[in-house]
Design a protein around this motif. Structure first.
Motif, short mmCIF file in Angstrom:
data_model
loop_
_atom_site.label_atom_id
_atom_site.label_comp_id
_atom_site.label_asym_id
_atom_site.label_seq_id
_atom_site.Cartn_x
_atom_site.Cartn_y
_atom_site.Cartn_z
N SER A 278 0.83 -1.21 0.00
CA SER A 278 0.00 0.00 0.00
C SER A 278 0.87 1.26 0.00
O SER A 278 0.36 2.35 -0.25
N ILE A 279 2.18 1.12 0.30
CA ILE A 279 3.10 2.26 0.24
C ILE A 279 3.49 2.49 -1.22
O ILE A 279 4.05 1.59 -1.85
N PRO A 280 3.18 3.66 -1.79
CA PRO A 280 3.57 3.90 -3.19
C PRO A 280 5.08 3.76 -3.39
O PRO A 280 5.87 4.30 -2.63
N GLY A 281 5.46 3.00 -4.40
CA GLY A 281 6.87 2.75 -4.67
C GLY A 281 7.28 1.33 -4.40
O GLY A 281 8.33 0.89 -4.84
N LYS A 285 7.37 -7.66 -6.12
CA LYS A 285 8.67 -8.32 -5.91
C LYS A 285 9.43 -7.70 -4.75
O LYS A 285 10.00 -8.41 -3.91
N ILE A 286 9.44 -6.37 -4.70
CA ILE A 286 10.15 -5.68 -3.61
C ILE A 286 9.47 -5.96 -2.27
O ILE A 286 10.14 -6.19 -1.26
N ALA A 287 8.14 -5.99 -2.27
CA ALA A 287 7.40 -6.27 -1.02
C ALA A 287 7.74 -7.67 -0.51
O ALA A 287 7.96 -7.87 0.69
N ALA A 288 7.80 -8.64 -1.42
CA ALA A 288 8.13 -10.01 -1.03
C ALA A 288 9.53 -10.10 -0.45
O ALA A 288 9.75 -10.76 0.57
N THR A 289 10.49 -9.39 -1.06
CA THR A 289 11.88 -9.41 -0.57
C THR A 289 11.97 -8.75 0.80
O THR A 289 12.60 -9.29 1.72
N LYS A 346 14.11 4.64 -4.74
CA LYS A 346 14.32 5.23 -6.07
C LYS A 346 13.03 5.19 -6.90
O LYS A 346 12.74 6.11 -7.65
N CYS A 347 12.26 4.11 -6.75
CA CYS A 347 10.97 4.01 -7.45
C CYS A 347 9.97 5.01 -6.89
O CYS A 347 9.19 5.62 -7.63
N ALA A 348 9.98 5.18 -5.56
CA ALA A 348 9.00 6.04 -4.90
C ALA A 348 9.20 7.52 -5.21
O ALA A 348 8.23 8.27 -5.35
#
Length: 411
Positions: A278-281, A285-289, A346-348
């Protein structure tokens, strides 16, 4: 009495030393193999210590990658209290001695002595789901590294056989591109085959695309073959290596695709992944890691402990009246978690269009971008500002996982 058993774990075996109480070693140390027979003999010894001391001893051991896992699983199933010590803590304790001695016997004794000196936290068992997710994400990272290295080696060989091939397909490493190159590895073979047959072969390899697209790609391939500086292949070894690397790339792509499907399926059943997405960015895949590396949030009773676990807490150096001003991050935690946070930040903070039909530009995460801009205006370098954002990210993640709520981008 306050008994304890120390294990200096190595590959396939452990050095054992028991203490009945502080400064009261019990018998001489010995080694046990990490087999059912060896662990059973260790269990008999621990029960002997238990009978002599009148109390069940905790088992203290260092975290040694995966070597300690059979010992942990065996004694965890039998209800023993396990204390897994960070190697940095045990090393610091060993360094307190003036004598420079390093043996397995001494290390096992030091672990027992450390138990009486330090307030060590017991090992908390992690959930099977999160451990499975961590294993999958780490394996995905390892294979991705091998895949990237193979890409570089493949491109080096391609430059010596068919450099003009690079511009034929949009993605040089796509399935259709690799399979086409495997079928027609040299200019001579393409020119001998002819444009019509080449187009037919490309259509067979990529049935989802139209014949018109296949004809266009065949035309590009013929033009590349004509422009190729290596009209004749003098070295059979190069085409052999090219074929080998293409097969390796295809296998890596297959394995990565399978791992990604497994990670996605497993992450969908974990509520914590949905919470931090739910956090933008932060994507899937990143959430799972991030979640697989953090584990259960109950392991941390303060967000600063989570920050320290990620290794992005600032180091402090003070001596007398001197105070260090160039304080780098400690980097003593999970490197995979740090890398995932760096990518997430960096994405966010990256700008993106609000809608494809308009030119309005907004950041993906407005609150984090405002914080980043503030740090940059203060004169902070890019990486310092990004680490500050990663620190804030972890505080948000901690709060969301503790409260089991979702992020609201209010800025």
């Amino acid at each position: 009495m306050n008994p304890v058993v120390g294990l200096d774990v190595a590959k396939g075996e452990s050095q054992v030393q028991a203490f009945l109480d502080k400064k009261q070693p019990y018998k001489k140390g010995f080694k046990v193999a990490h087999t059912l027979e060896g662990l059973a003999s260790l269990l008999d010894f621990i029960r002997e210590v238990e009978n002599v001391s009148g109390g069940r001893p905790p088992i203290v051991l260092e975290s040694t990658g995966h070597y300690h896992t059979p010992v942990v699983q065996y004694f965890e199933d039998r209800g023993y209290l396990l204390i897994i010590v960070n190697p940095l803590i045990s090393y610091r304790a060993k360094s307190s001695s003036l004598r420079k001695v390093k043996t397995d016997v001494i290390d096992a004794r030091h672990l027992c002595e450390l138990y009486y000196k330090e307030d060590l936290e017991p090992y908390k068992q992690r959930g099977i789901q999160l451990l499975n997710l961590r294993n999958l994400t780490r394996q995905h990272e390892n294979i991705t590294g091998l895949f990237v290295q193979t890409k570089l080696q493949f491109q080096a060989i391609l430059d010596q056989v068919f450099p003009e091939y690079r511009g034929v397909f949009g993605d040089l490493h796509s399935y259709v591109s690799l399979l086409t190159l495997q079928t027609f590895p040299t200019s001579q073979k393409i020119l001998d085959t002819g444009e019509e047959k080449v187009a037919k072969k490309i259509k067979e390899l990529c049935k989802s695309r139209s014949q018109k697209w296949a004809d266009s790609q065949a035309e590009k391939l013929m033009a590349a073959a004509v422009q190729n500086p290596f009209q004749k292949n003098l070295y059979h070894s190069l085409t052999l290596s090219l074929d080998m690397y293409i097969n390796m790339l295809l296998e890596y792509k297959k394995h990565l695709s399978k791992l990604e499907d497994e990670i996605d399926a497993l992450a969908k059943g974990i509520e914590e992944c949905k919470v931090i997405q739910s956090i933008p960015g932060i994507g899937e895949k990143i959430a799972a890691t991030i979640i697989s590396e953090i584990g259960e949030i109950d392991r941390f009773n303060h967000p600063k402990k989570l920050v320290a676990f990620a290794g992005i807490d600032p180091s402090v150096f003070e001596s007398g009246t001197f105070k260090g001003t160039l304080n780098r991050i400690t980097k003593r935690g999970s490197s995979r978690l740090r890398h995932a946070l760096y990518i997430a930040v960096k994405c966010a903070i990256r700008d993106c269009r609000k809608k494809k039909t308009t030119d309005e530009i907004i950041p993906r995460n407005k609150r984090l971008r405002e914080f980043y801009d503030k740090k940059r205006e203060e004169g902070k370098p890019f990486k310092v500002a990004v680490i500050a954002c990663a620190n804030k990210f972890l505080h948000w993640i901690y709060a969301l996982l503790k409260s089991k709520s979702t992020f609201q981008d209010l800025a």
